[in-house]
Design a protein around this motif. Structure first.
Motif, PDB file in Angstrom:
ATOM      1  N   GLU A 191      27.986  30.523  25.960  1.00 15.31           N
ATOM      2  CA  GLU A 191      27.773  29.122  25.630  1.00 15.31           C
ATOM      3  C   GLU A 191      27.739  28.300  26.922  1.00 15.31           C
ATOM      4  OE1 GLU A 191      27.204  27.983  22.638  1.00 15.31           O
ATOM      5  OE2 GLU A 191      27.539  29.910  21.627  1.00 15.31           O
ATOM      6  N   ARG A 192      27.050  27.171  26.866  1.00 12.53           N
ATOM      7  CA  ARG A 192      26.897  26.349  28.063  1.00 12.53           C
ATOM      8  C   ARG A 192      28.246  25.912  28.623  1.00 12.53           C
ATOM      9  NH1 ARG A 192      25.915  20.873  29.518  1.00 12.53           N
ATOM     10  NH2 ARG A 192      24.494  20.691  31.316  1.00 12.53           N
ATOM     11  N   VAL A 193      29.190  25.571  27.751  1.00 12.38           N
ATOM     12  CA  VAL A 193      30.501  25.132  28.225  1.00 12.38           C
ATOM     13  C   VAL A 193      31.221  26.265  28.955  1.00 12.38           C
ATOM     14  CG1 VAL A 193      31.698  25.736  26.064  1.00 12.38           C
ATOM     15  CG2 VAL A 193      32.621  23.934  27.558  1.00 12.38           C
ATOM     16  N   GLU A 194      30.967  27.504  28.555  1.00 11.03           N
ATOM     17  CA  GLU A 194      31.604  28.647  29.221  1.00 11.03           C
ATOM     18  C   GLU A 194      31.044  28.851  30.621  1.00 11.03           C
ATOM     19  OE1 GLU A 194      32.761  31.440  25.375  1.00 11.03           O
ATOM     20  OE2 GLU A 194      30.704  31.477  26.145  1.00 11.03           O
ATOM     21  N   THR A 195      29.749  28.699  30.781  1.00  6.17           N
ATOM     22  CA  THR A 195      29.159  28.873  32.106  1.00  6.17           C
ATOM     23  C   THR A 195      29.568  27.745  33.045  1.00  6.17           C
ATOM     24  OG1 THR A 195      27.106  27.746  31.464  1.00  6.17           O
ATOM     25  CG2 THR A 195      27.195  30.131  31.178  1.00  6.17           C
ATOM     26  N   LYS A 196      29.828  26.552  32.493  1.00  7.58           N
ATOM     27  CA  LYS A 196      30.221  25.424  33.335  1.00  7.58           C
ATOM     28  C   LYS A 196      31.679  25.523  33.778  1.00  7.58           C
ATOM     29  CE  LYS A 196      28.849  21.225  32.672  1.00  7.58           C
ATOM     30  NZ  LYS A 196      28.022  21.070  33.885  1.00  7.58           N
ATOM     31  N   ARG A 197      32.511  26.194  32.996  1.00  9.93           N
ATOM     32  CA  ARG A 197      33.937  26.257  33.283  1.00  9.93           C
ATOM     33  C   ARG A 197      34.374  27.566  33.927  1.00  9.93           C
ATOM     34  NH1 ARG A 197      37.510  22.700  30.738  1.00  9.93           N
ATOM     35  NH2 ARG A 197      36.479  20.985  29.636  1.00  9.93           N
ATOM     36  N   LEU A 198      33.449  28.515  34.086  1.00  8.75           N
ATOM     37  CA  LEU A 198      33.795  29.813  34.639  1.00  8.75           C
ATOM     38  C   LEU A 198      32.895  30.157  35.820  1.00  8.75           C
ATOM     39  CD1 LEU A 198      34.145  31.921  31.351  1.00  8.75           C
ATOM     40  CD2 LEU A 198      36.027  31.060  32.766  1.00  8.75           C
ATOM     41  N   ASP A 199      33.484  30.658  36.888  1.00  6.32           N
ATOM     42  CA  ASP A 199      32.700  31.218  37.982  1.00  6.32           C
ATOM     43  C   ASP A 199      31.902  32.405  37.442  1.00  6.32           C
ATOM     44  OD1 ASP A 199      32.421  31.490  41.112  1.00  6.32           O
ATOM     45  OD2 ASP A 199      32.792  33.516  40.345  1.00  6.32           O
ATOM     46  N   PRO A 200      30.761  32.737  38.044  1.00  5.39           N
ATOM     47  CA  PRO A 200      29.999  33.907  37.577  1.00  5.39           C
ATOM     48  C   PRO A 200      30.819  35.182  37.476  1.00  5.39           C
ATOM     49  CG  PRO A 200      28.641  32.617  39.044  1.00  5.39           C
ATOM     50  CD  PRO A 200      30.000  31.975  39.062  1.00  5.39           C
ATOM     51  N   SER A 201      31.794  35.378  38.370  1.00  7.00           N
ATOM     52  CA  SER A 201      32.622  36.590  38.287  1.00  7.00           C
ATOM     53  C   SER A 201      33.414  36.621  36.988  1.00  7.00           C
ATOM     54  CB  SER A 201      33.569  36.677  39.497  1.00  7.00           C
ATOM     55  OG  SER A 201      34.455  35.574  39.538  1.00  7.00           O
ATOM     56  N   SER A 202      33.892  35.474  36.549  1.00  4.61           N
ATOM     57  CA  SER A 202      34.617  35.396  35.278  1.00  4.61           C
ATOM     58  C   SER A 202      33.665  35.466  34.088  1.00  4.61           C
ATOM     59  CB  SER A 202      35.428  34.102  35.214  1.00  4.61           C
ATOM     60  OG  SER A 202      36.447  34.086  36.191  1.00  4.61           O
ATOM     61  N   GLN A 203      32.457  34.960  34.266  1.00 12.94           N
ATOM     62  CA  GLN A 203      31.464  35.062  33.193  1.00 12.94           C
ATOM     63  C   GLN A 203      31.166  36.527  32.881  1.00 12.94           C
ATOM     64  OE1 GLN A 203      27.976  32.712  34.212  1.00 12.94           O
ATOM     65  NE2 GLN A 203      29.254  31.034  34.982  1.00 12.94           N
ATOM     66  N   PHE A 204      30.957  37.321  33.928  1.00 12.72           N
ATOM     67  CA  PHE A 204      30.682  38.749  33.722  1.00 12.72           C
ATOM     68  C   PHE A 204      31.879  39.450  33.078  1.00 12.72           C
ATOM     69  CE2 PHE A 204      27.714  38.433  37.609  1.00 12.72           C
ATOM     70  CZ  PHE A 204      26.611  38.171  36.800  1.00 12.72           C
ATOM     71  N   ALA A 205      33.075  39.072  33.501  1.00 10.57           N
ATOM     72  CA  ALA A 205      34.280  39.666  32.922  1.00 10.57           C
ATOM     73  C   ALA A 205      34.387  39.352  31.444  1.00 10.57           C
ATOM     74  CB  ALA A 205      35.518  39.167  33.667  1.00 10.57           C
ATOM     75  N   LEU A 206      34.120  38.122  31.083  1.00  9.28           N
ATOM     76  CA  LEU A 206      34.209  37.707  29.682  1.00  9.28           C
ATOM     77  C   LEU A 206      33.207  38.459  28.819  1.00  9.28           C
ATOM     78  CD1 LEU A 206      35.386  35.858  27.518  1.00  9.28           C
ATOM     79  CD2 LEU A 206      33.775  34.074  28.242  1.00  9.28           C
ATOM     80  N   ILE A 207      31.986  38.604  29.311  1.00 10.60           N
ATOM     81  CA  ILE A 207      30.957  39.332  28.550  1.00 10.60           C
ATOM     82  C   ILE A 207      31.370  40.786  28.345  1.00 10.60           C
ATOM     83  CG2 ILE A 207      28.575  40.176  28.620  1.00 10.60           C
ATOM     84  CD1 ILE A 207      27.891  37.579  30.190  1.00 10.60           C
ATOM     85  N   ALA A 208      31.830  41.425  29.415  1.00  5.29           N
ATOM     86  CA  ALA A 208      32.243  42.830  29.319  1.00  5.29           C
ATOM     87  C   ALA A 208      33.466  42.980  28.432  1.00  5.29           C
ATOM     88  CB  ALA A 208      32.531  43.381  30.712  1.00  5.29           C
ATOM     89  N   GLY A 209      34.433  42.079  28.579  1.00  5.00           N
ATOM     90  CA  GLY A 209      35.641  42.146  27.779  1.00  5.00           C
ATOM     91  C   GLY A 209      35.371  41.965  26.299  1.00  5.00           C
ATOM     92  N   ARG A 210      34.482  41.061  25.978  1.00  4.12           N
ATOM     93  CA  ARG A 210      34.126  40.845  24.578  1.00  4.12           C
ATOM     94  C   ARG A 210      33.488  42.080  23.956  1.00  4.12           C
ATOM     95  NH1 ARG A 210      31.546  34.702  24.814  1.00  4.12           N
ATOM     96  NH2 ARG A 210      33.524  33.583  24.383  1.00  4.12           N
ATOM     97  N   GLU A 211      32.564  42.695  24.693  1.00  5.17           N
ATOM     98  CA  GLU A 211      31.908  43.875  24.145  1.00  5.17           C
ATOM     99  C   GLU A 211      32.911  45.011  23.959  1.00  5.17           C
ATOM    100  OE1 GLU A 211      28.245  47.043  24.903  1.00  5.17           O
ATOM    101  OE2 GLU A 211      28.941  45.800  26.573  1.00  5.17           O
ATOM    102  N   ALA A 212      33.775  45.219  24.961  1.00  2.00           N
ATOM    103  CA  ALA A 212      34.750  46.303  24.862  1.00  2.00           C
ATOM    104  C   ALA A 212      35.706  46.085  23.696  1.00  2.00           C
ATOM    105  CB  ALA A 212      35.533  46.409  26.173  1.00  2.00           C
ATOM    106  N   TRP A 213      36.164  44.855  23.532  1.00  2.00           N
ATOM    107  CA  TRP A 213      37.108  44.550  22.443  1.00  2.00           C
ATOM    108  C   TRP A 213      36.449  44.758  21.076  1.00  2.00           C
ATOM    109  CZ3 TRP A 213      42.061  44.570  22.645  1.00  2.00           C
ATOM    110  CH2 TRP A 213      42.834  43.976  21.649  1.00  2.00           C
ATOM    111  N   ALA A 214      35.216  44.311  20.940  1.00  2.00           N
ATOM    112  CA  ALA A 214      34.494  44.514  19.688  1.00  2.00           C
ATOM    113  C   ALA A 214      34.236  45.995  19.448  1.00  2.00           C
ATOM    114  CB  ALA A 214      33.180  43.742  19.714  1.00  2.00           C
TER     115      ALA A 214
END
Length: 411
Positions: free
Chosen positions: A64-87
């Motif tokens: 989401e746009r708010v996530e990209t604005k509040r997270l550095d790209p390194s954290s964005q990649f972590a969030l995407i990977a973490g979400r997929e792994a958890w699911a």
């Protein structure tokens, strides 16, 4: 009593794909995630290296746009990977105080830091964003993952250069053994494809400069190798005790049998030429698993494609395994992905888990003339690993003399 630790979820966004499935498929197809950089700053700063392993799917296309604005790209990649792994692990519904996060980065929020510095110089302190510090801090990726899944047992960050992602998995294993949590999400992420790191790595002669052929630039073990290729992305593994996984009916990919961390104490960037520290880490990981040297059937090697690094790792492997070295299928997957620095160990741990789960060693690209000084059985096409129990290592070594190795067994 030693607990059996298993892998129940995987997630990544990498130069090869925006998911584990897409990344693994591209790896087996010998695709390259390395491409020319089209950003205007390449020409603006006259960078000597004009290519890298950029994430195949931009984070902005997923978050989401708010996530990209509040997270550095390194954290964005972590969030995407973490979400997929958890699911992928079935989004376990357990007490949040029994969920932990061990997540790593090698450099942290370099984009946020340097953008904020430019803003301060050009526009003054009032224009510096209030979220700058939370975005640039190295524990940002771990914090993002922990808040996403509600992990309240703990959230920890390791920063040990290119060994970081693997060290986070070693830490997770130890924390599960100690009973700090029942489930841990471990991994690493990096987003350092920025003009300053590129200029700095190039200045120290660490990067390949094959600007005319980016896809063939990363050449582990090849006689013509001339440096690594910078990559970016994130990777995460869900780890839990076997007892807990079976009780909730989880799918199990492989067993994490342990790992080890050592130090060279030799040089800030160069590895110990004899590979003694790396060798000690491999031996310790094997011993912790209760395995023998002859049990090792596959290694996902660190293999960055640097002239001195590849030799040092070979020396370590040869010193530990001796004649058994010829029986080990070696995969050097940075040839396809580039080097994700703090995220690379976690991504390669996923490749090692999938190699055991599918009983298939992934191929190494770009090996046209193997260095005769490196006598390894390098897998250049997808190779079946055969029947029976399989045991594999994943190696990561970083600036500062950091060595980290994890060991997995087929389940």
């Amino acid at each position: 009593m030693t607990k059996k630790i298993v892998v129940t979820g995987l997630g990544t966004t990498s130069p090869l794909g925006g998911s584990v499935g897409d990344t693994w498929k591209a790896l087996l197809a010998k695709e390259s995630g390395v491409r020319p950089l089209e950003q205007e700053w390449v020409e603006k700063y006259e960078l000597p290296v004009s290519f890298a392993g950029q994430a195949r799917v931009p984070a902005a296309d997923v978050l989401e746009r708010v996530e990209t604005k509040r997270l550095d790209p390194s954290s964005q990649f972590a969030l995407i990977a973490g979400r997929e792994a958890w699911a992928d692990a079935g989004a376990p519904d357990i007490d949040p105080e029994r969920i932990g996060v061990d997540f790593a980065t090698g450099i942290g929020g370099v984009w946020t830091l340097l953008d904020a510095w430019d803003t301060l110089r050009e526009k003054g302190p009032r224009r510096v964003l209030p979220m700058t510090v939370p975005m640039l801090m190295p524990n940002g990726p771990s914090a993002a993952v922990s808040m996403e899944i509600g992990a309240r047992a703990y959230s920890r960050t390791v920063v040990s250069a290119c060994a970081s992602g693997t060290e986070s998995i070693v830490n997770a294993y130890e924390h599960l053994q100690a009973g700090y949590a029942d489930i841990v999400v471990a991994g690493g992420s990096e987003a350092a494809i920025h003009p300053l790191p590129i200029a700095a790595f190039a200045a120290m002669q660490a990067l390949s400069k094959r600007n005319d052929s980016p896809e063939t630039a990363s050449r582990p073990y090849d006689l013509s190798r001339d440096g690594f290729v910078l990559g970016e992305g994130g990777a995460a593994l869900v780890l839990e005790t076997e007892e807990h996984a079976l009780a909730r009916g989880a799918r199990i990919y492989a067993e994490l049998t342990g790992g080890a961390v050592t130090s060279d104490a030799y040089h800030i960037t160069a590895p110990d030429p004899a590979g003694s520290g790396a060798g000690r880490a491999m031996r310790a990981a094997i011993e912790q698993a209760g395995a023998s040297i002859s049990d090792v059937t596959h290694i996902n090697a660190h293999a960055t494609s640097t002239p001195v690094g590849d030799i040092a790792e070979f020396n370590a492997i040869k010193a530990i395994f001796g004649e058994h070295t010829a029986n080990i299928a070696i995969s050097a997957t940075k040839a396809s992905t580039g080097h994700l620095l703090g995220g690379t160990g976690a991504l390669e741990a996923i490749f090692t888990v999938l190699a055991l789960h599918e009983r298939l060693a992934p191929p190494t690209r770009n090996l046209t003339e193997q260095d005769p000084a490196i006598e390894l059985d390098v897998v250049t096409e997808p190779r079946a690993l055969g029947d029976g129990p399989l045991f594999a290592l994943s190696n990561s070594f970083g600036f500062g003399g950091h060595n980290a190795v994890v060991a997995f067994r087929s389940y």
